[in-house]
Design a protein around this motif. Structure first.
Motif, PDB file in Angstrom:
ATOM      1  N   THR A   1      24.205  40.608  32.986  1.00 41.02           N
ATOM      2  CA  THR A   1      25.267  41.475  33.487  1.00 41.02           C
ATOM      3  C   THR A   1      26.639  40.875  33.214  1.00 41.02           C
ATOM      4  O   THR A   1      26.845  39.667  33.407  1.00 41.02           O
ATOM      5  CB  THR A   1      25.110  41.689  35.008  1.00 41.02           C
ATOM      6  OG1 THR A   1      23.845  42.261  35.262  1.00 41.02           O
ATOM      7  CG2 THR A   1      26.205  42.610  35.533  1.00 41.02           C
TER       8      THR A   1
ATOM      9  N   PHE B   1      37.160  40.330  35.528  1.00 46.49           N
ATOM     10  CA  PHE B   1      37.825  39.810  36.724  1.00 46.49           C
ATOM     11  C   PHE B   1      39.277  39.454  36.400  1.00 46.49           C
ATOM     12  O   PHE B   1      39.680  39.342  35.228  1.00 46.49           O
ATOM     13  CB  PHE B   1      37.091  38.579  37.268  1.00 46.49           C
ATOM     14  CG  PHE B   1      37.124  37.385  36.355  1.00 46.49           C
ATOM     15  CD1 PHE B   1      38.198  36.490  36.383  1.00 46.49           C
ATOM     16  CD2 PHE B   1      36.090  37.135  35.444  1.00 46.49           C
ATOM     17  CE1 PHE B   1      38.235  35.381  35.549  1.00 46.49           C
ATOM     18  CE2 PHE B   1      36.122  36.033  34.612  1.00 46.49           C
ATOM     19  CZ  PHE B   1      37.199  35.162  34.653  1.00 46.49           C
TER      20      PHE B   1
ATOM     21  N   TYR C   1      31.783  31.958  31.853  1.00 45.40           N
ATOM     22  CA  TYR C   1      33.071  32.620  31.990  1.00 45.40           C
ATOM     23  C   TYR C   1      33.810  32.648  30.654  1.00 45.40           C
ATOM     24  O   TYR C   1      33.798  31.674  29.890  1.00 45.40           O
ATOM     25  CB  TYR C   1      33.934  31.914  33.040  1.00 45.40           C
ATOM     26  CG  TYR C   1      33.421  32.095  34.455  1.00 45.40           C
ATOM     27  CD1 TYR C   1      33.973  33.072  35.287  1.00 45.40           C
ATOM     28  CD2 TYR C   1      32.383  31.301  34.943  1.00 45.40           C
ATOM     29  CE1 TYR C   1      33.499  33.245  36.574  1.00 45.40           C
ATOM     30  CE2 TYR C   1      31.895  31.486  36.234  1.00 45.40           C
ATOM     31  CZ  TYR C   1      32.468  32.455  37.041  1.00 45.40           C
ATOM     32  OH  TYR C   1      31.990  32.629  38.312  1.00 45.40           O
TER      33      TYR C   1
ATOM     34  N   ARG D   1      39.962  35.012  42.822  1.00 51.78           N
ATOM     35  CA  ARG D   1      39.359  35.770  41.738  1.00 51.78           C
ATOM     36  C   ARG D   1      38.982  37.154  42.259  1.00 51.78           C
ATOM     37  O   ARG D   1      38.256  37.279  43.248  1.00 51.78           O
ATOM     38  CB  ARG D   1      38.130  35.040  41.202  1.00 51.78           C
ATOM     39  CG  ARG D   1      37.478  35.736  40.010  1.00 51.78           C
ATOM     40  CD  ARG D   1      36.347  34.890  39.472  1.00 51.78           C
ATOM     41  NE  ARG D   1      36.870  33.631  38.915  1.00 51.78           N
ATOM     42  CZ  ARG D   1      36.213  32.489  38.939  1.00 51.78           C
ATOM     43  NH1 ARG D   1      35.036  32.421  39.540  1.00 51.78           N
ATOM     44  NH2 ARG D   1      36.734  31.404  38.405  1.00 51.78           N
TER      45      ARG D   1
ATOM     46  N   THR E   1      30.863  41.122  34.018  1.00 47.68           N
ATOM     47  CA  THR E   1      31.814  41.616  35.008  1.00 47.68           C
ATOM     48  C   THR E   1      33.228  41.160  34.644  1.00 47.68           C
ATOM     49  O   THR E   1      33.458  39.965  34.395  1.00 47.68           O
ATOM     50  CB  THR E   1      31.465  41.092  36.420  1.00 47.68           C
ATOM     51  OG1 THR E   1      30.142  41.491  36.754  1.00 47.68           O
ATOM     52  CG2 THR E   1      32.452  41.648  37.450  1.00 47.68           C
TER      53      THR E   1
ATOM     54  N   LYS F   1      37.205  40.732  41.457  1.00 52.07           N
ATOM     55  CA  LYS F   1      36.315  41.489  40.571  1.00 52.07           C
ATOM     56  C   LYS F   1      36.954  42.850  40.271  1.00 52.07           C
ATOM     57  O   LYS F   1      37.402  43.544  41.169  1.00 52.07           O
ATOM     58  CB  LYS F   1      34.957  41.694  41.234  1.00 52.07           C
ATOM     59  CG  LYS F   1      34.151  40.413  41.428  1.00 52.07           C
ATOM     60  CD  LYS F   1      32.813  40.736  42.064  1.00 52.07           C
ATOM     61  CE  LYS F   1      32.008  39.475  42.323  1.00 52.07           C
ATOM     62  NZ  LYS F   1      30.700  39.772  42.978  1.00 52.07           N
TER      63      LYS F   1
ATOM     64  N   THR G   1      26.188  36.792  33.683  1.00 53.03           N
ATOM     65  CA  THR G   1      25.193  36.073  34.486  1.00 53.03           C
ATOM     66  C   THR G   1      23.906  35.901  33.701  1.00 53.03           C
ATOM     67  O   THR G   1      23.747  36.412  32.580  1.00 53.03           O
ATOM     68  CB  THR G   1      24.899  36.839  35.785  1.00 53.03           C
ATOM     69  OG1 THR G   1      24.255  38.082  35.452  1.00 53.03           O
ATOM     70  CG2 THR G   1      26.176  37.124  36.553  1.00 53.03           C
TER      71      THR G   1
ATOM     72  N   THR H   1      25.630  31.232  34.539  1.00 51.22           N
ATOM     73  CA  THR H   1      26.777  32.136  34.522  1.00 51.22           C
ATOM     74  C   THR H   1      27.891  31.524  33.683  1.00 51.22           C
ATOM     75  O   THR H   1      28.291  30.369  33.905  1.00 51.22           O
ATOM     76  CB  THR H   1      27.291  32.408  35.946  1.00 51.22           C
ATOM     77  OG1 THR H   1      26.260  33.031  36.698  1.00 51.22           O
ATOM     78  CG2 THR H   1      28.508  33.331  35.920  1.00 51.22           C
TER      79      THR H   1
ATOM     80  N   ARG I   1      32.192  46.288  36.469  1.00 52.05           N
ATOM     81  CA  ARG I   1      31.138  45.893  35.539  1.00 52.05           C
ATOM     82  C   ARG I   1      31.482  46.297  34.102  1.00 52.05           C
ATOM     83  O   ARG I   1      32.117  47.331  33.872  1.00 52.05           O
ATOM     84  CB  ARG I   1      29.820  46.557  35.928  1.00 52.05           C
ATOM     85  CG  ARG I   1      29.222  46.072  37.242  1.00 52.05           C
ATOM     86  CD  ARG I   1      28.507  44.742  37.047  1.00 52.05           C
ATOM     87  NE  ARG I   1      27.880  44.296  38.279  1.00 52.05           N
ATOM     88  CZ  ARG I   1      26.630  44.651  38.646  1.00 52.05           C
ATOM     89  NH1 ARG I   1      25.926  45.471  37.876  1.00 52.05           N
ATOM     90  NH2 ARG I   1      26.109  44.172  39.757  1.00 52.05           N
TER      91      ARG I   1
ATOM     92  N   LEU J   1      36.130  37.737  31.823  1.00 50.47           N
ATOM     93  CA  LEU J   1      34.862  38.340  32.235  1.00 50.47           C
ATOM     94  C   LEU J   1      33.835  37.228  32.323  1.00 50.47           C
ATOM     95  O   LEU J   1      33.977  36.174  31.684  1.00 50.47           O
ATOM     96  CB  LEU J   1      34.421  39.435  31.263  1.00 50.47           C
ATOM     97  CG  LEU J   1      33.983  39.056  29.843  1.00 50.47           C
ATOM     98  CD1 LEU J   1      32.485  38.757  29.790  1.00 50.47           C
ATOM     99  CD2 LEU J   1      34.292  40.177  28.871  1.00 50.47           C
ATOM    100  N   TYR J   2      32.801  37.453  33.115  1.00 50.23           N
ATOM    101  CA  TYR J   2      31.717  36.474  33.176  1.00 50.23           C
ATOM    102  C   TYR J   2      30.395  37.195  32.998  1.00 50.23           C
ATOM    103  O   TYR J   2      30.264  38.386  33.287  1.00 50.23           O
ATOM    104  CB  TYR J   2      31.741  35.661  34.474  1.00 50.23           C
ATOM    105  CG  TYR J   2      31.535  36.445  35.740  1.00 50.23           C
ATOM    106  CD1 TYR J   2      30.249  36.777  36.184  1.00 50.23           C
ATOM    107  CD2 TYR J   2      32.624  36.828  36.521  1.00 50.23           C
ATOM    108  CE1 TYR J   2      30.061  37.475  37.366  1.00 50.23           C
ATOM    109  CE2 TYR J   2      32.444  37.545  37.702  1.00 50.23           C
ATOM    110  CZ  TYR J   2      31.163  37.862  38.127  1.00 50.23           C
ATOM    111  OH  TYR J   2      30.977  38.570  39.287  1.00 50.23           O
TER     112      TYR J   2
ATOM    113  N   GLU K   1      42.167  36.508  37.724  1.00 50.91           N
ATOM    114  CA  GLU K   1      42.302  35.277  38.494  1.00 50.91           C
ATOM    115  C   GLU K   1      43.791  34.969  38.641  1.00 50.91           C
ATOM    116  O   GLU K   1      44.555  35.037  37.667  1.00 50.91           O
ATOM    117  CB  GLU K   1      41.589  34.141  37.770  1.00 50.91           C
ATOM    118  CG  GLU K   1      41.329  32.924  38.626  1.00 50.91           C
ATOM    119  CD  GLU K   1      40.450  31.911  37.891  1.00 50.91           C
ATOM    120  OE1 GLU K   1      39.251  31.863  38.166  1.00 50.91           O
ATOM    121  OE2 GLU K   1      40.994  31.195  37.020  1.00 50.91           O
TER     122      GLU K   1
END
Length: 418
Positions: A43, A47, A25, A60, A45, A62, A39, A23, A65, A36-37, A49
């Motif tokens: 995918t 976020f 970031y 953090r 996602t 979410k 995986t 994963t 997507r 966003l990160y 923070e």
């Protein structure tokens, strides 16, 4: 961890690149805390923070997507989340609370169950919930329901049933009022919705025309004559009490049906109070009916002499004074209604536009017309709220005018030497 300028194009390019083996970031170059990160499944996602204003470790949140949420939408959501955190608002906690919140359907259901409403009232509430509230608002989380949502739902309900739509909104409002004061029994001090939150309050309801129909003296005479004819000679079956007799045949009406109509007229009682009346609730020596449970709770109904004679003239066939089809049987039930006999009586009497409930209004208007005070009328009708009796206030004013004229004329006569 990498830093990039998060835009629609850069995100599209990133998502087309090789899937990372762990994963990864990516933080935005312009908005600190936005990123966003991606995986190992590919995918992505978005976020936000941030560190709560009170201190502590970073949180953090979410946002959504990649593909479902656009880059500019995610940036704005992150900006709001970070700004709210700076103001002491914890959106992560808010979202957690939202997920744990009851739905509107669940909140209203708990209100109905917990308030221990009368069976008839609870059944009405369940009908409103099933028919009007559940289809339009039922799945919405109670703590995120807005006044706009309720207004929109009320508008849709009103297209089908304007009066029921009003009742549904009042039910939602009552549920929120209760929910702000109560919560899960295993969580003391926790309420189902925040105090003061009521999105169903101040909703503009549909206008409801108050219907007040009183029988005149001549109409009461006509109805009385029709009942005597119905229970002696009989009336044609086309609008009569019998369901299967040949059309046009004279059918004698059940004396229990006419007795029920007379008792409602003579006492101002509600229809179900008379149809559900049991013999063990009747005290003819004292001239009262002692109801253990009515719409407004325990109630005493006073009987005039004429009503006492009517009850004395009835044959006891079972547990209920107004015997129904199952009278005297093991599973005896009270008579269901008086719709058919009442329709036949009104048709024969030539009286139109009168419901059974209007007999209760007639009782009240007769009392007010005879200069009885509204508190007395309210007590006789069993009104728990004095404001309910105020619908007869205009009649009380007319009676007061007649009374003051009679008194004034008598005094004036004395002053004039008469």
């Amino acid at each position: 961890m990498a830093t990039i300028r998060i835009t629609t194009d850069s995100v599209a390019t990133l998502m087309k690149s090789a899937v990372p083996n762990k994963t990864t970031y990516y933080f935005d170059e312009d908005l600190a805390g936005f990123g966003l990160y991606r995986t190992t499944t590919g995918t992505g996602t978005f976020f936000a923070e941030f560190r709560p204003v009170a201190g502590g470790s970073k949180k953090r949140l979410k946002l959504g997507r990649v593909g479902t949420l656009k880059a500019n939408e995610a940036r704005e959501a992150a900006r709001q989340a970070i700004a709210n955190a700076a103001l002491g608002k914890d959106l992560a906690q808010n979202r957690s609370d939202e997920r744990a919140s009851l739905t509107v359907e669940e909140l209203v259901s708990k209100y109905i169950e917990t308030r221990n409403k009368k069976v008839s009232t609870a059944n009405l509430y369940r009908m409103l919930l099933k028919k009007h509230i559940k289809p339009r608002l039922g799945s919405t989380k109670a703590i995120v329901l807005t006044r706009s949502d309720v207004n929109r739902a009320h508008s849709l309900m009103s297209q089908e049933a304007p009066v029921s739509a009003n009742r549904a909104i009042k039910l939602i409002s009552a549920a929120y009022g209760w929910g702000a004061q109560n919560g899960p029994p295993d969580k003391k001090g926790v309420t189902y919705v925040p105090e003061g939150m009521n999105p169903a309050s101040r909703i503009e309801l549909n206008e409801e025309e108050g219907r007040e129909r009183y029988l005149t003296g001549s109409e009461m005479m006509a109805i009385g004559a029709a009942m005597i004819e119905a229970e002696t000679v009989g009336m044609p079956v086309d609008a009569g009490d019998a369901k299967h007799a040949p059309k046009g045949q004279l059918v004698v009406m059940s004396p229990y049906a006419t007795a029920a109509v007379r008792l409602i007229m003579l006492t101002g009682a509600r229809l179900r109070e008379i149809l559900n009346l049991r013999w063990d609730e009747v005290d003819l020596d004292r001239g009262v009916l002692r109801l253990p449970d009515s719409k407004t709770g325990k109630k005493t109904i006073f009987l005039p002499a004429a009503a006492v004679e009517i009850i004395k003239g009835l044959t006891r066939l079972g547990a209920f004074v107004i015997a129904g089809e199952s009278a005297g049987t093991k599973n005896e039930k009270p008579r269901a209604d008086l719709k058919r006999p009442w329709a036949a009586i009104c048709k024969r009497a030539g009286v139109t536009g009168v419901r059974i409930h209007d007999l209760r209004h007639t009782f009240a208007s007769t009392g007010v017309g005879d200069q009885m005070g509204l508190p007395v009328i309210g007590a006789l009708l069993g009104h728990s709220d004095p404001s309910t009796t105020q619908r007869y206030a205009h009649l009380a004013d007319e009676a007061a005018r007649r009374a003051v004229e009679a008194i004034g004329s008598k005094i004036a006569g004395h002053l004039g030497g008469k």
